[in-house]
Design an enzyme around this catalytic site. Sequence first.
Site, PDB file in Angstrom:
ATOM      1  CG  ASN A 188      -0.621  -0.305   2.113  1.00 25.49           C
ATOM      2  OD1 ASN A 188       0.152  -1.585   2.576  1.00 25.49           O
ATOM      3  ND2 ASN A 188      -0.064   0.687   3.662  1.00 25.49           N
ATOM      4  CB  CYS A 217       1.175  10.080  14.917  1.00 30.04           C
ATOM      5  SG  CYS A 217       1.626  11.383  16.144  1.00 30.04           S
TER       6      CYS A 217
HETATM    7  N1  PLP Z   1      -4.476  -4.322   3.369  1.00 31.53           N
HETATM    8  C1  PLP Z   1      -3.522  -2.900   2.781  1.00 31.53           C
HETATM    9  C2  PLP Z   1      -3.413  -3.312   2.285  1.00 31.53           C
HETATM   10  C3  PLP Z   1      -4.758  -2.096   3.066  1.00 31.53           C
HETATM   11  O1  PLP Z   1      -3.462  -0.970   2.447  1.00 31.53           O
HETATM   12  C4  PLP Z   1      -6.229  -1.454   3.230  1.00 31.53           C
HETATM   13  C5  PLP Z   1      -6.177  -0.058   4.263  1.00 31.53           C
HETATM   14  O2  PLP Z   1      -5.304   0.562   4.093  1.00 31.53           O
HETATM   15  C6  PLP Z   1      -5.932  -2.916   4.802  1.00 31.53           C
HETATM   16  C7  PLP Z   1      -5.655  -3.816   4.412  1.00 31.53           C
HETATM   17  C8  PLP Z   1      -7.084  -2.875   5.138  1.00 31.53           C
HETATM   18  O3  PLP Z   1      -8.403  -2.453   4.241  1.00 31.53           O
HETATM   19  P1  PLP Z   1      -9.850  -1.793   5.242  1.00 31.53           P
HETATM   20  O4  PLP Z   1      -9.830   0.010   5.037  1.00 31.53           O
HETATM   21  O5  PLP Z   1     -10.826  -2.068   4.589  1.00 31.53           O
HETATM   22  O6  PLP Z   1     -10.046  -2.216   6.520  1.00 31.53           O
END
Ligand code: PLP
Length: 388
Positions: free
Chosen positions: A153, A327
């Site tokens: 992400n 943070c």
């Molecule tokens: N996994 C990854 C790689 C993510 O980027 C995110 C959210 O940013 C999540 C899991 C969690 O998803 P949710 O916000 O739907 O709980």
Amino acid sequence: MNRSVYVDNNATTAVAPEVTESMLPFFSEHWGNPSSMHTFGGGVKKYIDHAREQVAALIGAEHPNEIIFTSCGSESDNMAIRGAVDAMDGHPHIITTRVEHAAVLGPSHYLEDKGYRVSTLDVDEKGNLNLEQVRDASRSGKKTVASIMWANNETGVVFPVAEIGNIIQEGGGIFHTDAVQIAGKIPISVGKIPVDLLSISGHKLHAPKGVGALYVRRGTKITPHIMGGHQERGRRAGTENVPYIVGLGKACEMAMQRIKQDTGHVRRLRDRLEEGILATCKGARVNGDRENRLPNTTNISFEYVEGEAILLMLDDVGICASTGSACASGSLEPSHVLRAMDVPRSMLHGSIRFSLSCYNSDEDIDYVLEQMPHVINRLRELSPFVQD
Ligand code: PLP
């Protein structure tokens, strides 16, 4: 007045108007309970089944009933890891990586505290995973549950999930991948690669927040974490969130139709943005393997400046981006992903993630490129560390 430019789509995306429209009848006309015996309620079930087919199609699942609807990506990740571990005999060995989302690291740490053996694999300076490490970890002599993300992400770096799945399955283990960031951005097919469990989240692909899905390959055993109801074939109790499930289905259908065109569009804009920033902002460098990333993401560090300060100045001129830092307990911790990649100290605190969507335009990129050099030059003037 300032423009407003949203380049934080890995955090969340705008709900597509078509998705909103698809959901509305389920707040007004079709509000029945899909478990009801009467036609008014029970009739709603067919819309859930249709959404299941749409989600299955996006990820290439052979059977729609391999899809379980959840409330979010975090729930899908927790359900996959804890459910698979719980359903396995003995005390399985858990394999994950240092760069996972908190939704995977959280349950992994929890299980470690409970006495499970957890191997948390390193990545190299480009954010790539060494398959030999996966192979070594899977030879522990114990049954394995591996949870390794498909795309990161923060940096967008894509892991070789097919090879990882082969290694884990050859050892008789179960392989879960967090596909929250890749679904809808690059074509994926669980029919063609050895994945047992896969998580997606609605709000990363233009459906609303508060809905997700977990793919569970036929024959893969997981213990349900919400019990007490027959919904989702007893695998996740609770009356279904029908409007949001319908919205997720629609978003998946749209992503499938648009994926090629959107990928080309966001990649072109992302490359323009990245090259423009590298050319105009001093001390900038890209974090993560530029040849092996999501097409919409760039993570750029700026030497000797604070990412949070950049974000605040960008916010002042109407630009929404994000930093890898979080943070924690009142102190600003550098990103665990960039630390795992050994990003130099002078760059660690100054990272910004720009993540684009199909709704971004060339004008958005022009505007960010116009603002960035002012922001960086101003902050570098203020930095006590800058020598040039
Ligand atoms: N996994 C990854 C790689 C993510 O980027 C995110 C959210 O940013 C999540 C899991 C969690 O998803 P949710 O916000 O739907 O709980």
